[in-house]
Design a protein around this motif. Structure first.
Motif, PDB file in Angstrom:
ATOM      1  N   VAL A  61      -6.420  89.665  54.626  1.00 20.46           N
ATOM      2  CA  VAL A  61      -5.025  90.066  54.795  1.00 20.46           C
ATOM      3  C   VAL A  61      -4.122  88.989  55.406  1.00 20.46           C
ATOM      4  N   HIS A  62      -4.694  87.848  55.791  1.00 13.74           N
ATOM      5  CA  HIS A  62      -3.906  86.794  56.433  1.00 13.74           C
ATOM      6  C   HIS A  62      -3.664  85.643  55.478  1.00 13.74           C
ATOM      7  N   ALA A  63      -2.397  85.286  55.315  1.00  8.26           N
ATOM      8  CA  ALA A  63      -2.016  84.115  54.532  1.00  8.26           C
ATOM      9  C   ALA A  63      -1.284  83.149  55.470  1.00  8.26           C
ATOM     10  N   PHE A  64      -1.258  81.889  55.087  1.00  8.13           N
ATOM     11  CA  PHE A  64      -0.726  80.838  55.944  1.00  8.13           C
ATOM     12  C   PHE A  64       0.132  79.890  55.125  1.00  8.13           C
ATOM     13  N   ILE A  65       1.352  79.646  55.571  1.00  6.48           N
ATOM     14  CA  ILE A  65       2.229  78.666  54.940  1.00  6.48           C
ATOM     15  C   ILE A  65       1.817  77.287  55.453  1.00  6.48           C
ATOM     16  N   LEU A  66       1.574  76.372  54.531  1.00  3.04           N
ATOM     17  CA  LEU A  66       1.211  75.002  54.893  1.00  3.04           C
ATOM     18  C   LEU A  66       1.988  74.007  54.034  1.00  3.04           C
ATOM     19  N   ASP A  67       2.280  72.865  54.610  1.00  3.38           N
ATOM     20  CA  ASP A  67       2.802  71.707  53.885  1.00  3.38           C
ATOM     21  C   ASP A  67       4.133  71.956  53.180  1.00  3.38           C
ATOM     22  N   THR A  68       4.987  72.775  53.773  1.00  3.77           N
ATOM     23  CA  THR A  68       6.321  72.962  53.207  1.00  3.77           C
ATOM     24  C   THR A  68       7.051  71.626  53.252  1.00  3.77           C
ATOM     25  N   ALA A  69       7.542  71.180  52.106  1.00  5.81           N
ATOM     26  CA  ALA A  69       8.209  69.878  52.065  1.00  5.81           C
ATOM     27  C   ALA A  69       9.191  69.837  50.907  1.00  5.81           C
ATOM     28  N   VAL A  70      10.236  69.033  51.089  1.00  3.93           N
ATOM     29  CA  VAL A  70      11.228  68.793  50.048  1.00  3.93           C
ATOM     30  C   VAL A  70      11.503  67.297  50.011  1.00  3.93           C
ATOM     31  N   ASP A  71      11.610  66.768  48.808  1.00  7.72           N
ATOM     32  CA  ASP A  71      11.974  65.365  48.578  1.00  7.72           C
ATOM     33  C   ASP A  71      13.223  65.058  49.410  1.00  7.72           C
ATOM     34  N   ALA A  87       7.143  82.208  48.638  1.00  8.25           N
ATOM     35  CA  ALA A  87       5.752  82.202  49.104  1.00  8.25           C
ATOM     36  C   ALA A  87       5.426  83.522  49.790  1.00  8.25           C
ATOM     37  N   ALA A  88       6.345  84.036  50.604  1.00 10.57           N
ATOM     38  CA  ALA A  88       6.125  85.310  51.281  1.00 10.57           C
ATOM     39  C   ALA A  88       5.994  86.439  50.266  1.00 10.57           C
ATOM     40  N   GLU A  89       6.862  86.440  49.288  1.00 11.07           N
ATOM     41  CA  GLU A  89       6.814  87.464  48.243  1.00 11.07           C
ATOM     42  C   GLU A  89       5.497  87.395  47.465  1.00 11.07           C
ATOM     43  N   THR A  97      -1.173  90.916  54.211  1.00 12.58           N
ATOM     44  CA  THR A  97      -0.388  91.769  55.101  1.00 12.58           C
ATOM     45  C   THR A  97       0.385  90.929  56.110  1.00 12.58           C
ATOM     46  N   TRP A  98      -0.189  89.794  56.476  1.00 15.50           N
ATOM     47  CA  TRP A  98       0.399  88.917  57.487  1.00 15.50           C
ATOM     48  C   TRP A  98       0.599  87.530  56.895  1.00 15.50           C
ATOM     49  N   LEU A  99       1.723  86.895  57.263  1.00 14.79           N
ATOM     50  CA  LEU A  99       1.984  85.517  56.862  1.00 14.79           C
ATOM     51  C   LEU A  99       2.224  84.703  58.120  1.00 14.79           C
ATOM     52  N   HIS A 100       1.409  83.707  58.311  1.00 11.27           N
ATOM     53  CA  HIS A 100       1.457  82.856  59.501  1.00 11.27           C
ATOM     54  C   HIS A 100       2.057  81.496  59.145  1.00 11.27           C
ATOM     55  N   VAL A 101       2.611  80.838  60.136  1.00 15.37           N
ATOM     56  CA  VAL A 101       3.032  79.451  59.987  1.00 15.37           C
ATOM     57  C   VAL A 101       2.960  78.777  61.350  1.00 15.37           C
ATOM     58  N   ASP A 102       2.480  77.564  61.363  1.00 15.71           N
ATOM     59  CA  ASP A 102       2.544  76.711  62.546  1.00 15.71           C
ATOM     60  C   ASP A 102       3.583  75.644  62.248  1.00 15.71           C
ATOM     61  N   PHE A 103       4.330  75.240  63.255  1.00 14.28           N
ATOM     62  CA  PHE A 103       5.371  74.241  63.020  1.00 14.28           C
ATOM     63  C   PHE A 103       5.636  73.464  64.290  1.00 14.28           C
ATOM     64  N   GLU A 104       6.232  72.294  64.090  1.00  9.14           N
ATOM     65  CA  GLU A 104       6.643  71.469  65.218  1.00  9.14           C
ATOM     66  C   GLU A 104       7.929  72.058  65.809  1.00  9.14           C
ATOM     67  N   PRO A 105       8.182  71.800  67.082  1.00  3.28           N
ATOM     68  CA  PRO A 105       9.330  72.422  67.753  1.00  3.28           C
ATOM     69  C   PRO A 105      10.669  72.240  67.028  1.00  3.28           C
ATOM     70  N   HIS A 106      10.890  71.094  66.400  1.00  8.05           N
ATOM     71  CA  HIS A 106      12.190  70.873  65.754  1.00  8.05           C
ATOM     72  C   HIS A 106      12.383  71.745  64.505  1.00  8.05           C
ATOM     73  N   ALA A 113      14.869  81.384  60.872  1.00  8.17           N
ATOM     74  CA  ALA A 113      15.840  81.795  59.857  1.00  8.17           C
ATOM     75  C   ALA A 113      15.149  82.326  58.599  1.00  8.17           C
ATOM     76  N   CYS A 114      13.916  81.889  58.361  1.00 11.64           N
ATOM     77  CA  CYS A 114      13.140  82.385  57.220  1.00 11.64           C
ATOM     78  C   CYS A 114      12.497  83.740  57.500  1.00 11.64           C
ATOM     79  N   GLY A 115      12.594  84.229  58.743  1.00 13.09           N
ATOM     80  CA  GLY A 115      12.070  85.548  59.076  1.00 13.09           C
ATOM     81  C   GLY A 115      10.821  85.570  59.921  1.00 13.09           C
ATOM     82  N   PHE A 116      10.329  84.412  60.338  1.00 14.49           N
ATOM     83  CA  PHE A 116       9.135  84.373  61.183  1.00 14.49           C
ATOM     84  C   PHE A 116       9.518  84.644  62.627  1.00 14.49           C
ATOM     85  N   GLY A 117       8.758  85.514  63.278  1.00 19.76           N
ATOM     86  CA  GLY A 117       8.981  85.824  64.682  1.00 19.76           C
ATOM     87  C   GLY A 117       8.068  84.992  65.564  1.00 19.76           C
TER      88      GLY A 117
END
Length: 128
Positions: A61-71, A87-89, A97-106, A113-117
């Motif tokens: 039930v756990h998915a993870f967003i990784l390597d989000t990038a744009v040229d 990706a969430a959809e 059931t759950w979507l996780h993401v780790d990110f740097e502070p910036h 804004a994408c909806g992650f708490g």
């Protein structure tokens, strides 16, 4: 621009994108990573990949967003936000059931804004 699910770019195209988006070569054996993922998404401008996100998962039930990038030449146009939204959809459609993401502070504002708490998490570095 077109958004494509599981484009499985060849190594050369992915490396070209990775260098434009991240400023360096793609990680070794990244094709194997994509083969184990729940899915990945590419934002395409014709034949050129200009955005990417990987959706890893635990097989449950756990998915993870990784390597989000744009040229770098395509940033500030909402592409990354749309990739994360799609990706969430897609993760939901595929049973997560759950979507996780780790990110740097910036990047906190972007992911909020994408909806992650906020959540407490831990991280252990395994190699130097």
């Amino acid at each position: 621009m077109e958004y494509v699910t599981n484009p499985f770019p060849d190594a050369g195209a992915l490396d070209d994108f990775w260098r434009r988006a991240w400023g360096g070569p793609q990680p070794a054996n990244y094709g194997q990573v994509l083969g184990r993922s729940l899915a990945h998404l590419g934002a395409m401008d014709g034949d050129r990949m200009i955005g990417f996100v990987n959706i890893a998962w635990d097989g449950g039930v756990h998915a993870f967003i990784l390597d989000t990038a744009v040229d770098a030449a395509y940033r500030r146009r909402g592409t990354a936000s749309e990739l994360v939204r799609r990706a969430a959809e897609l993760a939901r459609e595929r049973g997560a059931t759950w979507l996780h993401v780790d990110f740097e502070p910036h990047l906190e504002g972007f992911y909020r804004a994408c909806g992650f708490g906020p959540t407490a998490a831990g991280l252990m570095r395994l190699s130097p």
